[in-house]
Design an enzyme around this catalytic site. Structure first.
Site, short mmCIF file in Angstrom:
data_model
loop_
_atom_site.label_atom_id
_atom_site.label_comp_id
_atom_site.label_asym_id
_atom_site.label_seq_id
_atom_site.Cartn_x
_atom_site.Cartn_y
_atom_site.Cartn_z
N CYS A 69 0.89 -1.14 0.00
CA CYS A 69 0.00 0.00 0.00
C CYS A 69 0.94 1.20 0.00
O CYS A 69 1.99 1.17 0.64
CB CYS A 69 -0.84 -0.01 1.27
SG CYS A 69 -2.13 1.22 1.24
N ASN A 105 3.74 -0.15 3.26
CA ASN A 105 3.52 -1.48 3.85
C ASN A 105 4.47 -2.45 3.15
O ASN A 105 4.10 -3.04 2.13
CB ASN A 105 2.08 -1.98 3.58
CG ASN A 105 1.06 -1.45 4.55
OD1 ASN A 105 1.34 -0.56 5.35
ND2 ASN A 105 -0.13 -1.98 4.50
N HIS A 140 3.41 7.70 8.10
CA HIS A 140 2.77 7.54 6.78
C HIS A 140 1.40 8.19 6.65
O HIS A 140 0.84 8.24 5.56
CB HIS A 140 2.63 6.06 6.45
CG HIS A 140 1.39 5.42 7.02
ND1 HIS A 140 1.08 5.46 8.36
CD2 HIS A 140 0.40 4.73 6.43
CE1 HIS A 140 -0.07 4.82 8.54
NE2 HIS A 140 -0.50 4.36 7.40
#
Length: 478
Positions: free
Chosen positions: A95, A327, A401
């Site tokens: 991701c 990720n 993030h």
DNA sequence: ATGTGC
């Protein structure tokens, strides 16, 4: 549980029980007070118990509860003694976020934002189970996507060569092993390349609202009032399938190699073991699928904008500022106690952040540092930062993030019963289209922390330097 | 996050 305040941006959980290293949480008093659920700190401590962990189990200020490892977690493991864990990456492998700049000004786009978003919504399949009606990858093509990532998409005409230089690892991580990918994962992913998905994934049209550091902003093409586009998505059902099958595959390995786990969700295997290698090989496939996915979406976006504004690609000037994974687990070299060491760095809800001058920062912005993209919620704002030297010395080159949730999905649904979030956002000047019926309520702005708080902490901790603030005017959600 | 759940 014992936790100590170390300085104005760090808390330390000293070694206790079976912890092999301390836990380090990047937060200031205000953010720490907002962590009312101790479960994610317990997860931080659990990760510190895993074999071969180096220096500390770390968490960024956007920490919240995740599968096994906390979201916002960073953990690095020694290649000889250490492990790799699917829970340290997450279900949505690679991701990540991509930011585009354009040659357009806010004033020419804002009056037509509804029509533009409707056009883009039609061009980019969105929502749970979103797929393409006609576009389908053969098994051979899927292998190429897995092995080549974003460059596969570019070679097929989806985007420009120049895009690749502005993607982390040039849009392709090494070690992809297509043999480790199941038929079922292939079947699930074959028509999902170039789709958005659901939940917190989005395409966001916005503008540069505030320039914080002009020299760096100029160099990244972030001028006041300039229209930008953010893309947040990952590896879709393909990565989900790889992750869930890997967890099954690694279950017996944990016992086989005599690893004791404080939580079953930390299932892992030694980096040197066949099981560990298999996961890394399959994970790389899903990571490369995600890089290709963001590249395809960029292409559909360009096509949609060219048709809508009736201008050529050159006139629109849609360029990639950067594309960063949040990720992922990667084999990297870092300095540990004065010595270069090869490590497997797990970043789960954490982005890479490299300082100015680092050889892996694209040449076009090497002197300013790697762009770090931290989106906020739909209604408020997002930030562009660049990596700072503190990231390399303190967090294996990592940074926060996102804003981090304060309300879980179900809590958010309860808190917004009977409300029409699209109307509320529209009154704030943000036009939103969503594929799912409940997505907007699950994702309403107050479900998230104020991302400015997160940015303040990573700056104080010396991990990254804020460059510009972006505001949304139109959003596509899944 | 996810063709959402034993």
């Amino acid at each position: 549980m014992k936790i100590e305040r170390t300085d104005d941006s760090t808390y330390t959980i000293p070694r206790q029980g079976k912890m092999r290293v301390p836990g380090v949480l990047f937060a200031d008093g205000r953010l720490y007070a907002g962590i009312d659920d101790g479960a994610c700190l317990e997860q931080l401590m659990n990760v510190a118990c895993l074999p071969g962990i180096v220096e500390a189990s770390m968490a960024m200020p956007d920490i919240h509860w995740g599968y096994g490892f906390p979201i916002g977690g960073v953990a690095a493991f020694d290649m000889e003694e250490g492990i790799v864990s699917p829970g340290g990456v997450g279900y949505d492998i690679n991701c990540g976020v991509r930011l585009l700049t354009t040659g357009l000004e806010k004033d020419e786009v804002q009056p037509r934002i509804r029509e533009l978003i409707d056009v883009l919504f039609a061009a980019i399949p969105s929502g749970l189970g979103s797929h393409h009606r006609e576009f389908r990858l053969s098994e051979k093509e899927m292998r190429a996507v897995c092995e080549r990532g974003a460059s596969w998409a570019v070679s097929k005409g989806y985007g420009d060569r120049g895009d690749l230089a502005h993607i982390e690892d040039l849009g392709c991580i090494g070690g992809a092993d297509f043999e480790a990918v199941s038929q079922r994962a292939y079947e699930r992913g074959k028509d999902q390349l170039g789709t958005l998905g659901s939940g917190n994934h989005f395409v966001e049209v916005g503008y540069v609202d505030q320039v914080i550091r002009k020299t760096q902003a100029d160099q990244l093409g972030l001028y006041p009032g300039r229209v930008v586009v953010g893309i947040h998505t990952g590896s879709r059902g393909f990565g989900y399938q790889v992750c869930s099958e890997s967890i099954e595959d690694l279950m017996p390995a944990t016992r086989k190699y005599g690893i004791s786990l404080p939580d079953k969700q930390l299932v892992c295997a030694p980096l040197k073991s066949p099981e560990g290698r298999r996961y890394l090989g399959a994970m790389a496939c899903a990571a490369n699928f995600a890089f290709a996915n963001r590249q395809m979406i960029t292409h559909f976006l360009r096509e949609g904008m060219e048709a809508f504004f009736r201008r050529s690609a050159g006139e629109l000037g849609v360029r990639v500022v950067y594309d960063v994974a949040h990720n992922i687990a990667k084999i990297e070299e870092h300095e540990v106690q004065g010595r270069r060491q090869k490590l497997c760095v797990h970043r789960k809800g954490a982005t890479r952040a490299l300082p100015p001058g680092h050889p892996l920062v694209p040449e076009s912005c090497r002197n300013v540092g790697q762009p770090v993209l931290i989106p906020g919620d739909m209604g408020r704002y997002s930030y562009v930062l660049v990596g700072a030297p503190g990231a390399l010395s303190r967090t294996f080159g990592s940074c926060a993030h996102g804003a981090g949730r304060v309300l879980g999905r179900n809590q958010a649904l309860k808190a917004t019963q009977g409300r029409r979030i699209e109307d509320e956002l529209s009154r704030q000047g943000v036009y939103v289209r969503a594929a799912g019926r409940t997505t907007l309520r699950e994702e309403f702005p107050q479900a998230y922390k104020d991302v400015a708080d997160v940015v303040r902490v990573v700056e104080k901790a010396g991990l990254a330097l804020p460059i510009a603030r972006l505001k949304p005017i139109g959003v596509i959600k899944g």
